[in-house]
Design a protein around this motif. Structure first.
Motif, mmCIF file in Angstrom:
data_model
loop_
_atom_site.group_PDB
_atom_site.id
_atom_site.type_symbol
_atom_site.label_atom_id
_atom_site.label_comp_id
_atom_site.label_asym_id
_atom_site.label_seq_id
_atom_site.Cartn_x
_atom_site.Cartn_y
_atom_site.Cartn_z
ATOM 1 N N PRO A 1 0.832 -1.204 0.000
ATOM 2 C CA PRO A 1 0.000 0.000 0.000
ATOM 3 C C PRO A 1 0.871 1.260 0.000
ATOM 4 C CG PRO A 1 -0.511 -1.414 1.890
ATOM 5 C CD PRO A 1 0.644 -2.018 1.176
ATOM 6 N N VAL A 2 0.417 2.279 -0.702
ATOM 7 C CA VAL A 2 1.096 3.562 -0.755
ATOM 8 C C VAL A 2 0.224 4.562 -0.007
ATOM 9 C CG1 VAL A 2 1.952 5.390 -2.264
ATOM 10 C CG2 VAL A 2 2.112 3.015 -2.986
ATOM 11 N N GLN A 3 0.804 5.311 0.931
ATOM 12 C CA GLN A 3 0.048 6.285 1.713
ATOM 13 C C GLN A 3 0.569 7.690 1.466
ATOM 14 O OE1 GLN A 3 0.111 5.259 5.862
ATOM 15 N NE2 GLN A 3 -1.597 3.867 5.646
ATOM 16 N N ALA A 4 -0.348 8.658 1.584
ATOM 17 C CA ALA A 4 0.017 10.066 1.460
ATOM 18 C C ALA A 4 -0.954 10.909 2.274
ATOM 19 C CB ALA A 4 -0.017 10.498 0.003
ATOM 20 N N GLN A 5 -0.459 12.036 2.780
ATOM 21 C CA GLN A 5 -1.304 12.968 3.522
ATOM 22 C C GLN A 5 -1.679 14.123 2.618
ATOM 23 O OE1 GLN A 5 1.080 13.891 6.946
ATOM 24 N NE2 GLN A 5 0.310 12.124 8.059
ATOM 25 N N ALA A 6 -2.905 14.635 2.815
ATOM 26 C CA ALA A 6 -3.383 15.739 1.991
ATOM 27 C C ALA A 6 -4.489 16.485 2.736
ATOM 28 C CB ALA A 6 -3.898 15.203 0.659
ATOM 29 N N THR A 7 -4.934 17.577 2.136
ATOM 30 C CA THR A 7 -6.067 18.340 2.656
ATOM 31 C C THR A 7 -7.056 18.529 1.529
ATOM 32 O OG1 THR A 7 -5.034 20.448 2.131
ATOM 33 C CG2 THR A 7 -4.648 19.585 4.334
ATOM 34 N N GLY A 8 -8.309 18.730 1.894
ATOM 35 C CA GLY A 8 -9.331 18.942 0.884
ATOM 36 C C GLY A 8 -10.641 19.357 1.507
ATOM 37 N N GLN A 9 -11.675 19.425 0.675
ATOM 38 C CA GLN A 9 -13.006 19.815 1.121
ATOM 39 C C GLN A 9 -13.981 18.686 0.819
ATOM 40 O OE1 GLN A 9 -14.583 23.284 -0.810
ATOM 41 N NE2 GLN A 9 -16.125 23.609 0.775
ATOM 42 N N VAL A 10 -14.799 18.365 1.824
ATOM 43 C CA VAL A 10 -15.774 17.281 1.688
ATOM 44 C C VAL A 10 -16.887 17.736 0.744
ATOM 45 C CG1 VAL A 10 -17.434 15.816 2.895
ATOM 46 C CG2 VAL A 10 -15.258 16.411 3.989
ATOM 47 N N VAL A 11 -17.172 16.927 -0.263
ATOM 48 C CA VAL A 11 -18.200 17.234 -1.249
ATOM 49 C C VAL A 11 -19.455 16.393 -1.013
ATOM 50 C CG1 VAL A 11 -18.742 17.182 -3.715
ATOM 51 C CG2 VAL A 11 -16.468 17.850 -2.962
ATOM 52 N N ARG A 12 -19.255 15.136 -0.604
ATOM 53 C CA ARG A 12 -20.404 14.227 -0.423
ATOM 54 C C ARG A 12 -20.019 13.159 0.588
ATOM 55 N NH1 ARG A 12 -21.051 13.264 -5.618
ATOM 56 N NH2 ARG A 12 -19.774 11.411 -5.630
ATOM 57 N N ILE A 13 -20.987 12.711 1.370
ATOM 58 C CA ILE A 13 -20.757 11.646 2.353
ATOM 59 C C ILE A 13 -21.862 10.606 2.210
ATOM 60 C CG2 ILE A 13 -20.691 11.063 4.805
ATOM 61 C CD1 ILE A 13 -19.647 13.879 5.356
ATOM 62 N N ASP A 14 -21.476 9.338 2.177
ATOM 63 C CA ASP A 14 -22.425 8.219 2.217
ATOM 64 C C ASP A 14 -21.947 7.278 3.322
ATOM 65 O OD1 ASP A 14 -24.142 6.097 1.869
ATOM 66 O OD2 ASP A 14 -23.775 5.889 -0.286
ATOM 67 N N ALA A 15 -22.363 7.572 4.552
ATOM 68 C CA ALA A 15 -21.890 6.815 5.710
ATOM 69 C C ALA A 15 -22.309 5.350 5.647
ATOM 70 C CB ALA A 15 -22.408 7.450 7.000
ATOM 71 N N ALA A 16 -23.506 5.086 5.126
ATOM 72 C CA ALA A 16 -24.000 3.708 5.047
ATOM 73 C C ALA A 16 -23.113 2.848 4.140
ATOM 74 C CB ALA A 16 -25.435 3.691 4.551
#
Length: 119
Positions: free
Chosen positions: A46-61
């Motif tokens: 697995p390759v990991q990276a840190q970033a920042t952004g803005q939440v556009v949509r959430i589907d918790a289910a």
């Protein structure tokens, strides 16, 4: 194809003979021999990276979140909005429009978040 006594104790020698006679009577023998050999498939780490952004949509289910972010070089991602898989527990307190810091991971062509917090 029948192998004589010396080949019964030396599978590599038998394979060399089979490869040299791979077309026997119009039939390709190699796939049958190859299926009998043990094969180890290397799995990509697995390759990991840190970033920042803005939440556009959430589907918790479904355990998914869409985040608009800048380019993430380590994951070979241009600036875009991407849907990530995420554990529902990480979504607590996160709403559409929030600025977030996150750690994304790519495994087998799929992207998921391992860490997520409000900015």
């Amino acid at each position: 194809m029948r192998f004589s006594y010396p080949f019964s104790r030396h599978p590599a020698a038998a394979l060399r003979v089979a490869l040299s006679r791979s077309w026997h009577g119009g039939w390709l023998v190699l796939p049958v021999l190859a299926a009998a050999l043990p094969v180890q498939v290397a799995q990509a780490q697995p390759v990991q990276a840190q970033a920042t952004g803005q939440v556009v949509r959430i589907d918790a289910a479904a355990g998914k979140i869409a985040i608009r972010h800048g380019a993430i070089g380590k994951l070979d991602l241009p600036a875009m909005t991407l849907v990530y898989h995420v554990a529902p527990a990480l979504l607590k307190g996160i709403a559409v429009g929030d600025r977030v810091d996150f750690t994304a991971e790519r495994t087998g062509g799929q992207y998921r978040l391992t860490e997520l917090k409000k900015d």
